[in-house]
Scaffold this active site. Sequence first.
Site, mmCIF file in Angstrom:
data_model
loop_
_atom_site.group_PDB
_atom_site.id
_atom_site.type_symbol
_atom_site.label_atom_id
_atom_site.label_comp_id
_atom_site.label_asym_id
_atom_site.label_seq_id
_atom_site.Cartn_x
_atom_site.Cartn_y
_atom_site.Cartn_z
ATOM 1 N N ASN A 37 0.873 -1.179 0.000
ATOM 2 C CA ASN A 37 0.000 0.000 0.000
ATOM 3 C C ASN A 37 0.912 1.231 0.000
ATOM 4 O O ASN A 37 1.444 1.604 1.037
ATOM 5 C CB ASN A 37 -0.885 -0.039 1.253
ATOM 6 C CG ASN A 37 -1.764 1.188 1.387
ATOM 7 O OD1 ASN A 37 -1.841 2.004 0.468
ATOM 8 N ND2 ASN A 37 -2.421 1.313 2.527
ATOM 9 N N LYS B 281 0.111 4.220 -0.348
ATOM 10 C CA LYS B 281 -0.563 5.400 0.202
ATOM 11 C C LYS B 281 -0.300 6.621 -0.708
ATOM 12 O O LYS B 281 -0.192 6.456 -1.925
ATOM 13 C CB LYS B 281 -0.132 5.634 1.650
ATOM 14 C CG LYS B 281 -0.316 4.372 2.501
ATOM 15 C CD LYS B 281 -0.151 4.584 3.969
ATOM 16 C CE LYS B 281 -0.365 3.258 4.686
ATOM 17 N NZ LYS B 281 -0.283 3.356 6.130
ATOM 18 N N HIS C 264 -9.619 0.941 4.835
ATOM 19 C CA HIS C 264 -8.353 1.236 5.520
ATOM 20 C C HIS C 264 -8.595 2.228 6.662
ATOM 21 O O HIS C 264 -9.419 3.136 6.533
ATOM 22 C CB HIS C 264 -7.336 1.801 4.524
ATOM 23 C CG HIS C 264 -5.957 1.841 5.110
ATOM 24 N ND1 HIS C 264 -5.541 2.854 5.926
ATOM 25 C CD2 HIS C 264 -4.937 0.956 5.045
ATOM 26 C CE1 HIS C 264 -4.301 2.599 6.332
ATOM 27 N NE2 HIS C 264 -3.912 1.449 5.810
ATOM 28 N N GLU D 182 -5.489 -4.786 10.797
ATOM 29 C CA GLU D 182 -4.461 -3.772 11.014
ATOM 30 C C GLU D 182 -4.783 -2.993 12.289
ATOM 31 O O GLU D 182 -5.591 -2.043 12.256
ATOM 32 C CB GLU D 182 -4.415 -2.806 9.834
ATOM 33 C CG GLU D 182 -4.107 -3.476 8.510
ATOM 34 C CD GLU D 182 -3.585 -2.478 7.489
ATOM 35 O OE1 GLU D 182 -2.442 -2.638 7.049
ATOM 36 O OE2 GLU D 182 -4.311 -1.530 7.154
ATOM 37 N N SER E 16 3.336 -1.792 10.499
ATOM 38 C CA SER E 16 4.780 -1.796 10.737
ATOM 39 C C SER E 16 5.442 -3.155 10.474
ATOM 40 O O SER E 16 6.355 -3.558 11.186
ATOM 41 C CB SER E 16 5.098 -1.299 12.151
ATOM 42 O OG SER E 16 4.635 0.039 12.313
#
Length: 250
Positions: free
Chosen positions: A9, A11, A94, A166, A212
């Site tokens: 991703n 972003k 998300h 997540e 992370s």
Amino acid sequence: MRTPVVAANWKMNKDLSEAKSLVSALLADYKKANTEVYIAPPFVFLNEAQQHIKDSGIQLAAQNMNAAASGAHTGEISSSMLKSVGASTVILGHSERRDIYGETDAQINEKVKTALAADMQVIFCFGEQLEERKASTHFEVVKSQLASGLAGVDAEAYASIILAYEPVWAIGTGETASPEQAQEMHAFIREYLRTEVSAKVADQTRILYGGSVKPANAADLFSRPDIDGGLIGGASLQADDFLAIVNAAS
Ligand code: PGA
């Protein structure tokens, strides 16, 4: 046996020339194995990225999508637009969409239904906030996000859904859920699927961990029985880091 998945991703990062460099670096060292690999660049680079990756085995995903088919939605992108440039997978729900742009479970559910109706695959994201974990409500929160975000999705449609747990406190913070914390939640999610959908869906649905993930912690996370790969943010912006994570899943 579930095929592992690792998805990048990006972003809101990179300009066109940086995006091209990252794709080239990925292609230079990527060796196709049994892991499904996706990259989700910003919308404006999807078409260009697809031209480069189309025969490589790396697949294209979008980071978001509108629930409507077309029309007066200035600044928005539809499922048919995404499919027309080769993105048949879309990340929905998300935490940055939820927290920064106020997307609700109901809106995300509309998007999920639109994507499935358009024969797209969905990477459905969810996860608790730090306060919710501290208050030990994280299982309830996750259950409710799954129940509302995937409301009305029938068992067959789960073949087109990849789940991505997540925990919000682990996204972009450098703080990873421990492999034990992640496995505990993934096992809970699989059990939820078993009781609320079907045993087959529980056994077959890929559940990714995100937050992370790095080359140093990927192998340990991915070795856990209910963790089928990862959704990677920061570490997906460097080809060697991302490919090391891909290799850790294979
Ligand atoms: P991160 O992001 O790897 O930078 O924590 C993950 C994500 O938001 O999907």
